[in-house]
Design a protein around this motif. Structure first.
Motif, PDB file in Angstrom:
ATOM      1  N   ILE A   2       0.839  -1.199   0.000  1.00 63.14           N
ATOM      2  CA  ILE A   2       0.000   0.000   0.000  1.00 63.14           C
ATOM      3  C   ILE A   2       0.875   1.251   0.000  1.00 63.14           C
ATOM      4  N   ARG A   3       1.993   1.188   0.716  1.00 63.03           N
ATOM      5  CA  ARG A   3       2.890   2.335   0.785  1.00 63.03           C
ATOM      6  C   ARG A   3       3.481   2.652  -0.592  1.00 63.03           C
ATOM      7  N   ILE A   4       3.777   1.641  -1.389  1.00 65.45           N
ATOM      8  CA  ILE A   4       4.319   1.863  -2.735  1.00 65.45           C
ATOM      9  C   ILE A   4       3.261   2.494  -3.634  1.00 65.45           C
ATOM     10  N   ALA A   6       0.709   4.293  -2.656  1.00 64.18           N
ATOM     11  CA  ALA A   6       0.499   5.660  -2.172  1.00 64.18           C
ATOM     12  C   ALA A   6       1.602   6.584  -2.641  1.00 64.18           C
ATOM     13  N   LEU A   7       2.831   6.106  -2.652  1.00 63.49           N
ATOM     14  CA  LEU A   7       3.956   6.918  -3.121  1.00 63.49           C
ATOM     15  C   LEU A   7       3.833   7.213  -4.613  1.00 63.49           C
ATOM     16  N   THR A  10       1.087   9.803  -5.059  1.00 57.93           N
ATOM     17  CA  THR A  10       1.524  11.127  -4.616  1.00 57.93           C
ATOM     18  C   THR A  10       2.444  11.771  -5.634  1.00 57.93           C
ATOM     19  N   MET A  51      -3.423   8.134   1.899  1.00 55.50           N
ATOM     20  CA  MET A  51      -3.040   6.731   2.053  1.00 55.50           C
ATOM     21  C   MET A  51      -1.735   6.603   2.821  1.00 55.50           C
ATOM     22  N   LEU A  52      -0.783   7.477   2.578  1.00 58.71           N
ATOM     23  CA  LEU A  52       0.469   7.444   3.327  1.00 58.71           C
ATOM     24  C   LEU A  52       0.243   7.774   4.798  1.00 58.71           C
ATOM     25  N   LYS A  53      -0.711   8.622   5.060  1.00 59.88           N
ATOM     26  CA  LYS A  53      -0.944   9.085   6.415  1.00 59.88           C
ATOM     27  C   LYS A  53      -1.696   8.062   7.260  1.00 59.88           C
ATOM     28  N   ARG A  55      -2.873   4.664   6.249  1.00 59.85           N
ATOM     29  CA  ARG A  55      -2.735   3.223   6.000  1.00 59.85           C
ATOM     30  C   ARG A  55      -1.337   2.775   6.403  1.00 59.85           C
ATOM     31  N   LYS A  56      -1.285   1.656   7.094  1.00 60.27           N
ATOM     32  CA  LYS A  56      -0.004   1.100   7.489  1.00 60.27           C
ATOM     33  C   LYS A  56       0.137  -0.300   6.904  1.00 60.27           C
ATOM     34  N   ASP A  57       1.311  -0.603   6.375  1.00 58.86           N
ATOM     35  CA  ASP A  57       1.576  -1.960   5.910  1.00 58.86           C
ATOM     36  C   ASP A  57       1.840  -2.844   7.126  1.00 58.86           C
TER      37      ASP A  57
END
Length: 61
Positions: A2-4, A6-7, A10, A51-53, A55-57
């Motif tokens: 999810i972090r990828i 979101a990046l 962004t 999503m970066l803020k 959501r946590k993997d």
């Protein structure tokens, strides 16, 4: 994962937002409507940041 995503959202949103604003106030570097780029860039940028803020993997077991 999810972090990828979101990046990517962004960074893509930032690029679209910059190109859209430059197209509105000056040179249009792409063949698309600058207003459409600005609106989509704002949506993608806000979605990626949220999503970066929030959501946590979770670590893999």
């Amino acid at each position: 994962m999810i972090r990828i995503l979101a990046l990517i959202l962004t960074i893509g949103g930032m690029v679209a937002l910059i190109l859209g604003v430059l197209g509105i106030f000056g040179n249009n570097f792409v063949a698309l409507s600058p207003w459409a780029l600005t609106i989509l860039g704002g949506i993608f940028f806000l979605a990626g940041v949220s999503m970066l803020k929030y959501r946590k993997d979770k670590p893999a077991n």
